[in-house]
Design a protein around this motif. Structure first.
Motif, mmCIF file in Angstrom:
data_model
loop_
_atom_site.group_PDB
_atom_site.id
_atom_site.type_symbol
_atom_site.label_atom_id
_atom_site.label_comp_id
_atom_site.label_asym_id
_atom_site.label_seq_id
_atom_site.Cartn_x
_atom_site.Cartn_y
_atom_site.Cartn_z
ATOM 1 N N CYS A 1 35.614 34.942 38.106
ATOM 2 C CA CYS A 1 37.063 34.769 37.895
ATOM 3 C C CYS A 1 37.336 33.644 36.912
ATOM 4 O O CYS A 1 38.111 33.802 35.957
ATOM 5 N N TRP B 1 44.008 38.547 43.187
ATOM 6 C CA TRP B 1 43.606 38.040 41.865
ATOM 7 C C TRP B 1 43.482 39.189 40.872
ATOM 8 O O TRP B 1 43.942 39.092 39.731
ATOM 9 N N GLN C 1 47.329 34.159 39.972
ATOM 10 C CA GLN C 1 45.865 34.122 40.024
ATOM 11 C C GLN C 1 45.372 32.822 40.650
ATOM 12 O O GLN C 1 44.385 32.811 41.401
#
Length: 306
Positions: A88, A176, A226
Motif C-alpha cells: 500500500c 483502502w 486511504q
C-alpha cells in the motif's frame, strides 16, 4: 514562532515514542535517516538555492514509497498483513512520485506551484520575515511527518507476526482498495476534462463531471480515506504489542494513529490542498463561486440547490 516550536515538539514526541519502544525502534531510526536522505538533496538544498519548494511533491511521495520498501525489510515476519501494508505504501508513494517527476520533467517546477505560493501569504500574515527559513521549516515538517506519524501504521504492522487476517483488517484492506480506486478514477475524470477544455479553448470551465459533481475535491477525500484505512489496519497491531510494551505506550500509539488521520485531513483540506487550490480557482474561473455553493468541499454528498 510558538506554533512552529509546538509543531517540532509534536513530531519529536512521535519519534521518541517510536524510538523508545523496542519493537519499533530499529525501523523508526532507519526511517528517519532515509527520509532525510531523500528530502535534503531532492528539496531542501534546491529550495535554499532557488527559493522554490515545489520539488517536495517528489520528495514526500518517494518518502512514502521508501516506508513501504522498508516494511518488507524490517518486518519481523513477512505475513499477508505486512506484505499488504508494504505494498500500500509503495503504491501510494510511487503513483504520486511518478506524477511529480513528470511535472518536473515538463518544467512545471521552474515556477513555484500555486499551493506553495499561497504559503507566502500565510508567512506574511504570521509575521515571518525570512522566506528561506520558512521554506526549510515547511520542508522539514513534511519530512518529519514521514518519519513519525505517517510511518506509524507501517511500523506498528511490521511488528505483527500473525499469519491470519482479522475481520477488521480485511475490512480495512477492502476500504483502502475502494478508496484507491476512486481516487484514481477522480484523477482520470479530471485529466480527461482538462484535456477536453484545452482542446475546446475553454480553460475557465469548471470540472463538474463524475465524482466531481458530488465533491469539489474527491481525489483528496479518497486519498484521506486511504489513510483512514491504513490507521484502522494498524490498530490491532498496536493492541497486540501490549505484552511487549507498556499500556501507556500502546495508548500513545493509538493516539499517534489518530494524529496521522488528522494530519492528512489538515494537509488535504487546509495546508496544501483544498483551501489554497480554491483561492486561485475562484480568481481564475468566475463560475467557481457558484460551484462552491452547490457542491461539498471535501466529503462527497448530495448537491445543494441555490
Amino acid at each position: 514562532m510558538k506554533q512552529r516550536i509546538t509543531t517540532y515538539a509534536l513530531f519529536a514526541a512521535g519519534w521518541i515514542l517510536l524510538l523508545t519502544a523496542a519493537p519499533t525502534a530499529h525501523f523508526a531510526a532507519w526511517n528517519l535517516l532515509i527520509q532525510l536522505a531523500i528530502f535534503i538533496p531532492v528539496v531542501a538544498i534546491p529550495a535554499w538555492r532557488t527559493g522554490r519548494m515545489s520539488s517536495v511533491d517528489i520528495a514526500w511521495p518517494l518518502g512514502l514509497a521508501a516506508i513501504g520498501i522498508q516494511t518488507f525489510i524490517f518486518a519481523e515476519s513477512l505475513t499477508p498483513l505486512t506484505i499488504t501494508v508494504g505494498a500500500c505504501y509503495t503504491v501510494i508513494g510511487a503513483r504520486m512520485g511518478i506524477w511529480g517527476i513528470r511535472m518536473w520533467r515538463r518544467g512545471e517546477f521552474d515556477h513555484e506551484l500555486p499551493r506553495y505560493v499561497y504559503q507566502r501569504r500565510r508567512w506574511e500574515r504570521a509575521g515571518f520575515r525570512s522566506e528561506r527559513v520558512s521554506l526549510q521549516f515547511e520542508i522539514s515538517v513534511q519530512a518529519l511527518a514521514n518519519a513519525t506519524f505517517l510511518a506509524m501504521p507501517a511500523i506498528l504492522i511490521s511488528t505483527n507476526h500473525s499469519t491470519r487476517l482479522a475481520a477488521v483488517e480485511c475490512l480495512a484492506i477492502l476500504l483502502w482498495l475502494i478508496a484507491y480506486g476512486l481516487e484514481s478514477l477522480s484523477d482520470l475524470q479530471k485529466s480527461r476534462f482538462a484535456a477536453a477544455a484545452i482542446a475546446s479553448d475553454n480553460r475557465t470551465s469548471i470540472c463538474d463531471v463524475g465524482l466531481w459533481r458530488y465533491s469539489r475535491h474527491p481525489n483528496y477525500f479518497f486519498q484521506w480515506t486511504q489513510w483512514v484505512a491504513l490507521t484502522i489496519l494498524a490498530v490491532p497491531s498496536a493492541v497486540a504489542l501490549h505484552d511487549r510494551v507498556s499500556v501507556a505506550q500502546v495508548a500513545l500509539f493509538i493516539l499517534g494513529l489518530g494524529l496521522a488521520v488528522y494530519l492528512m485531513y489538515n494537509t488535504l483540506v487546509v495546508y496544501t490542498g483544498a483551501v489554497p487550490a480554491e483561492y486561485y480557482s475562484v480568481r481564475k474561473r468566475p463560475a467557481y463561486a457558484e460551484y462552491q455553493k452547490t457542491v461539498n468541499r471535501f466529503v462527497p454528498g448530495r448537491r445543494r440547490s441555490i
